[in-house]
Design a protein around this motif. Structure first.
Motif, mmCIF file in Angstrom:
data_model
loop_
_atom_site.group_PDB
_atom_site.id
_atom_site.type_symbol
_atom_site.label_atom_id
_atom_site.label_comp_id
_atom_site.label_asym_id
_atom_site.label_seq_id
_atom_site.Cartn_x
_atom_site.Cartn_y
_atom_site.Cartn_z
ATOM 1 N N ASP A 172 143.065 20.671 80.380
ATOM 2 C CA ASP A 172 143.697 19.684 81.269
ATOM 3 C C ASP A 172 143.247 18.267 80.917
ATOM 4 O O ASP A 172 144.061 17.341 80.846
ATOM 5 C CB ASP A 172 143.365 19.966 82.739
ATOM 6 C CG ASP A 172 144.098 21.168 83.294
ATOM 7 O OD1 ASP A 172 145.030 21.668 82.632
ATOM 8 O OD2 ASP A 172 143.738 21.609 84.409
ATOM 9 N N PRO A 182 140.286 26.043 80.588
ATOM 10 C CA PRO A 182 141.480 25.416 81.172
ATOM 11 C C PRO A 182 141.227 23.991 81.677
ATOM 12 O O PRO A 182 142.106 23.125 81.563
ATOM 13 C CB PRO A 182 141.855 26.335 82.344
ATOM 14 C CG PRO A 182 141.121 27.608 82.124
ATOM 15 C CD PRO A 182 139.943 27.295 81.269
ATOM 16 N N ILE A 183 140.043 23.747 82.185
ATOM 17 C CA ILE A 183 139.721 22.402 82.678
ATOM 18 C C ILE A 183 139.657 21.423 81.512
ATOM 19 O O ILE A 183 140.206 20.315 81.579
ATOM 20 C CB ILE A 183 138.401 22.418 83.477
ATOM 21 C CG1 ILE A 183 138.593 23.209 84.771
ATOM 22 C CG2 ILE A 183 137.914 21.002 83.765
ATOM 23 C CD1 ILE A 183 137.305 23.513 85.519
ATOM 24 N N TYR A 198 140.935 15.645 96.905
ATOM 25 C CA TYR A 198 141.655 16.867 97.279
ATOM 26 C C TYR A 198 141.776 17.004 98.799
ATOM 27 O O TYR A 198 142.799 17.447 99.312
ATOM 28 C CB TYR A 198 140.959 18.091 96.672
ATOM 29 C CG TYR A 198 141.673 19.380 96.971
ATOM 30 C CD1 TYR A 198 142.936 19.623 96.453
ATOM 31 C CD2 TYR A 198 141.086 20.349 97.768
ATOM 32 C CE1 TYR A 198 143.605 20.798 96.729
ATOM 33 C CE2 TYR A 198 141.740 21.533 98.045
ATOM 34 C CZ TYR A 198 143.006 21.744 97.529
ATOM 35 O OH TYR A 198 143.662 22.924 97.802
ATOM 36 N N TRP A 221 148.959 16.238 89.952
ATOM 37 C CA TRP A 221 148.016 17.173 89.342
ATOM 38 C C TRP A 221 147.157 17.835 90.414
ATOM 39 O O TRP A 221 146.946 19.036 90.404
ATOM 40 C CB TRP A 221 147.107 16.450 88.341
ATOM 41 C CG TRP A 221 147.660 16.415 86.961
ATOM 42 C CD1 TRP A 221 148.667 15.620 86.503
ATOM 43 C CD2 TRP A 221 147.258 17.216 85.865
ATOM 44 N NE1 TRP A 221 148.905 15.868 85.185
ATOM 45 C CE2 TRP A 221 148.047 16.847 84.763
ATOM 46 C CE3 TRP A 221 146.302 18.197 85.695
ATOM 47 C CZ2 TRP A 221 147.912 17.431 83.520
ATOM 48 C CZ3 TRP A 221 146.158 18.784 84.453
ATOM 49 C CH2 TRP A 221 146.965 18.394 83.382
ATOM 50 N N CYS A 222 146.655 17.027 91.321
ATOM 51 C CA CYS A 222 145.750 17.539 92.354
ATOM 52 C C CYS A 222 146.476 18.515 93.281
ATOM 53 O O CYS A 222 145.907 19.509 93.718
ATOM 54 C CB CYS A 222 145.166 16.370 93.141
ATOM 55 S SG CYS A 222 143.708 16.819 94.100
ATOM 56 N N LYS A 223 147.729 18.245 93.584
ATOM 57 C CA LYS A 223 148.493 19.155 94.441
ATOM 58 C C LYS A 223 148.793 20.466 93.720
ATOM 59 O O LYS A 223 148.821 21.526 94.336
ATOM 60 C CB LYS A 223 149.812 18.494 94.870
ATOM 61 C CG LYS A 223 149.631 17.429 95.921
ATOM 62 C CD LYS A 223 150.964 16.796 96.277
ATOM 63 C CE LYS A 223 150.786 15.745 97.360
ATOM 64 N NZ LYS A 223 152.065 15.079 97.683
ATOM 65 N N THR A 224 149.037 20.381 92.419
ATOM 66 C CA THR A 224 149.395 21.559 91.640
ATOM 67 C C THR A 224 148.171 22.368 91.251
ATOM 68 O O THR A 224 148.156 23.589 91.354
ATOM 69 C CB THR A 224 150.150 21.143 90.356
ATOM 70 O OG1 THR A 224 151.279 20.352 90.746
ATOM 71 C CG2 THR A 224 150.606 22.337 89.567
ATOM 72 N N LYS A 225 147.151 21.690 90.795
ATOM 73 C CA LYS A 225 145.936 22.353 90.310
ATOM 74 C C LYS A 225 144.844 22.154 91.364
ATOM 75 O O LYS A 225 144.124 21.179 91.332
ATOM 76 C CB LYS A 225 145.519 21.776 88.968
ATOM 77 C CG LYS A 225 146.552 21.999 87.898
ATOM 78 C CD LYS A 225 146.024 21.503 86.575
ATOM 79 C CE LYS A 225 146.851 22.022 85.455
ATOM 80 N NZ LYS A 225 146.497 23.368 85.058
ATOM 81 N N LYS A 226 144.725 23.091 92.233
ATOM 82 C CA LYS A 226 143.850 22.967 93.398
ATOM 83 C C LYS A 226 142.362 23.116 93.069
ATOM 84 O O LYS A 226 141.531 23.106 93.958
ATOM 85 C CB LYS A 226 144.280 23.984 94.442
ATOM 86 C CG LYS A 226 145.688 23.727 94.945
ATOM 87 C CD LYS A 226 146.187 24.855 95.791
ATOM 88 C CE LYS A 226 147.524 24.639 96.412
ATOM 89 N NZ LYS A 226 148.586 24.119 95.632
ATOM 90 N N GLU A 227 142.021 23.235 91.789
ATOM 91 C CA GLU A 227 140.622 23.406 91.391
ATOM 92 C C GLU A 227 139.811 22.116 91.491
ATOM 93 O O GLU A 227 138.597 22.145 91.467
ATOM 94 C CB GLU A 227 140.514 23.884 89.931
ATOM 95 C CG GLU A 227 141.131 25.224 89.655
ATOM 96 C CD GLU A 227 142.587 25.113 89.222
ATOM 97 O OE1 GLU A 227 143.127 24.004 89.143
ATOM 98 O OE2 GLU A 227 143.188 26.164 88.981
ATOM 99 N N TYR A 228 140.492 20.983 91.563
ATOM 100 C CA TYR A 228 139.796 19.704 91.438
ATOM 101 C C TYR A 228 139.528 19.089 92.802
ATOM 102 O O TYR A 228 140.443 18.778 93.550
ATOM 103 C CB TYR A 228 140.608 18.743 90.563
ATOM 104 C CG TYR A 228 140.873 19.318 89.192
ATOM 105 C CD1 TYR A 228 139.821 19.585 88.331
ATOM 106 C CD2 TYR A 228 142.162 19.635 88.782
ATOM 107 C CE1 TYR A 228 140.048 20.140 87.081
ATOM 108 C CE2 TYR A 228 142.390 20.186 87.532
ATOM 109 C CZ TYR A 228 141.330 20.433 86.686
ATOM 110 O OH TYR A 228 141.543 20.984 85.461
#
Length: 181
Positions: free
Chosen positions: A72, A68-69, A129, A104-111
């Motif tokens: 992205d 997934p990363i 983040y 992106w950072c708010k939505t995808k908290k993995e980063y």
């Protein structure tokens, strides 16, 4: 020595009993030491086995996380709007790109951080983040990463290629960041 009645003397009995006791004591100590070393080896092998299993689990989780990363990254790199912003390279475009990466950072908290680094190694935009409160890093605080191994390895890649660096601690302003617990 045997007494006149054919019976062993008290001294003989004590010596014989002492020899038996000493023999059993040595046998007991030997068995205890053997048991101790066997248990130590068993515990060591069990720990090693547990660590191998834990490492395999982490490796599986990590390998599950990469597709997934990478998807992205490929999606971002192929976005025509983002490519247009990069080609024009002006301040408004930098702000627009920062806002896009912030979403992106708010939505995808993995980063932990999302960086766009120019071909000269200078960060063009970065979003941190910040423990769930992401923000766009001010231009004055952007850094040059041209001396970092991840930049040197990734700058040589072709289009749609992805470099996955080893995991290490983050370095900002030549200082290693302390991990947050």
């Amino acid at each position: 020595m045997v007494s006149g009645s054919g019976r062993p003397s008290l001294g003989d009995i004590v010596r014989h009993m002492s020899s038996l006791f000493l023999g059993f004591l040595i046998l007991g100590i030997t068995l205890s030491i053997g048991w101790y070393f066997w248990q130590s080896r068993f515990i060591s092998l069990k720990r090693e086995s547990d660590q191998v299993a834990a490492l395999a689990m982490v490796q599986r989780k990590m390998s599950d996380a990469f597709p997934p990363i990478i998807a992205d990254l490929l999606l971002l790199s192929s976005d025509p709007r983002l490519q247009g912003l990069l080609e024009r390279n002006d301040g408004r475009d930098r702000d627009a790109l920062g806002e896009e990466l912030l979403r992106w950072c708010k939505t995808k908290k993995e980063y932990y951080k999302i960086r766009l680094i120019g071909v000269n190694g200078q960060e063009w935009v970065r979003v941190n983040y910040n423990r769930g409160n992401p923000y766009i890093v001010p231009t004055a605080q952007l850094q040059n990463k041209s001396d970092r191994y991840f930049f040197q390895r990734s700058i040589t890649l072709g289009k749609a290629q992805v470099y996955v660096s080893p995991l290490d601690l983050n370095v900002d302003h030549s200082r290693i960041e302390q991990p947050q617990h």
